[in-house]
Design a protein around this motif. Structure first.
Motif, mmCIF file in Angstrom:
data_model
loop_
_atom_site.group_PDB
_atom_site.id
_atom_site.type_symbol
_atom_site.label_atom_id
_atom_site.label_comp_id
_atom_site.label_asym_id
_atom_site.label_seq_id
_atom_site.Cartn_x
_atom_site.Cartn_y
_atom_site.Cartn_z
ATOM 1 N N ILE A 1 -0.337 7.681 11.094
ATOM 2 C CA ILE A 1 -0.990 8.866 10.537
ATOM 3 C C ILE A 1 -1.103 9.962 11.611
ATOM 4 C CG2 ILE A 1 -3.195 9.746 9.639
ATOM 5 C CD1 ILE A 1 -3.469 6.978 8.218
ATOM 6 N N GLY A 2 -1.420 9.548 12.814
ATOM 7 C CA GLY A 2 -1.494 10.510 13.918
ATOM 8 C C GLY A 2 -0.149 11.171 14.164
ATOM 9 N N ALA A 3 0.927 10.400 14.109
ATOM 10 C CA ALA A 3 2.269 10.939 14.330
ATOM 11 C C ALA A 3 2.675 11.900 13.192
ATOM 12 C CB ALA A 3 3.285 9.807 14.447
ATOM 13 N N GLU B 1 5.922 9.958 0.904
ATOM 14 C CA GLU B 1 5.250 8.779 0.360
ATOM 15 C C GLU B 1 5.844 7.545 1.033
ATOM 16 O OE1 GLU B 1 5.340 6.882 -3.902
ATOM 17 O OE2 GLU B 1 4.031 8.650 -3.900
ATOM 18 N N LEU B 2 4.988 6.765 1.685
ATOM 19 C CA LEU B 2 5.437 5.560 2.377
ATOM 20 C C LEU B 2 4.846 4.333 1.697
ATOM 21 C CD1 LEU B 2 4.877 6.655 6.088
ATOM 22 C CD2 LEU B 2 7.053 6.481 4.884
ATOM 23 N N SER B 3 5.654 3.305 1.563
ATOM 24 C CA SER B 3 5.186 2.036 1.028
ATOM 25 C C SER B 3 5.008 1.090 2.214
ATOM 26 C CB SER B 3 6.224 1.485 0.045
ATOM 27 O OG SER B 3 5.776 0.264 -0.481
ATOM 28 N N MET C 1 0.876 -1.178 0.000
ATOM 29 C CA MET C 1 0.000 0.000 0.000
ATOM 30 C C MET C 1 0.909 1.223 0.000
ATOM 31 S SD MET C 1 -2.850 -1.005 2.854
ATOM 32 C CE MET C 1 -1.660 -1.316 4.153
ATOM 33 N N THR C 2 0.470 2.252 -0.634
ATOM 34 C CA THR C 2 1.244 3.491 -0.649
ATOM 35 C C THR C 2 0.459 4.549 0.107
ATOM 36 O OG1 THR C 2 2.187 2.906 -2.769
ATOM 37 C CG2 THR C 2 2.370 5.198 -2.109
ATOM 38 N N LEU C 3 1.109 5.149 1.089
ATOM 39 C CA LEU C 3 0.492 6.198 1.897
ATOM 40 C C LEU C 3 1.207 7.499 1.548
ATOM 41 C CD1 LEU C 3 -1.345 7.145 4.221
ATOM 42 C CD2 LEU C 3 0.476 6.469 5.801
#
Length: 107
Positions: A102-104, A86-88, A78-80
């Motif tokens: 996501i909170g961090a 951009e994180l995989s 998944m790519t965020l």
């Protein structure tokens, strides 16, 4: 040439010894048996008998075969994307971890 005896012959010899009043060394001398062979064969047959009563059996590989297992296809990551980051992330990553991540990132 050495006198080769079957296991059955050895068992008969050991029974003869048990019924005699001789020591092992004296019995071997009178019967022209090497004491080291007598001791070794007696121990070997005792172990063999113990193994038969232990519930295990001797197994022998008759044919070797190779089994192939098809690996499951690798799931796409998944790519965020967040701002310029951009994180995989591997699929199957726990949702709790993603929420913390996501909170961090929002801080």
């Amino acid at each position: 040439m050495a006198n080769r005896r079957s296991d059955q012959e050895w068992l008969a010899i050991f029974q003869q010894y048990e019924s005699s009043s001789l020591t092992q060394r004296e019995f071997c001398r009178q019967n022209k048996i090497s004491t080291s062979t007598f001791f070794a064969k007696r121990r070997l047959l005792q172990l063999s008998t113990e193994n038969r009563h232990s519930g295990f059996i001797r197994a022998e590989v008759i044919e070797q075969s190779t089994h192939y297992q098809i690996a499951k296809p690798v799931a796409a990551n998944m790519t965020l994307s967040f701002n310029d980051i951009e994180l995989s992330i591997p699929q199957g990553t726990p949702a709790v971890y993603l929420a913390e991540l996501i909170g961090a990132l929002q801080s």
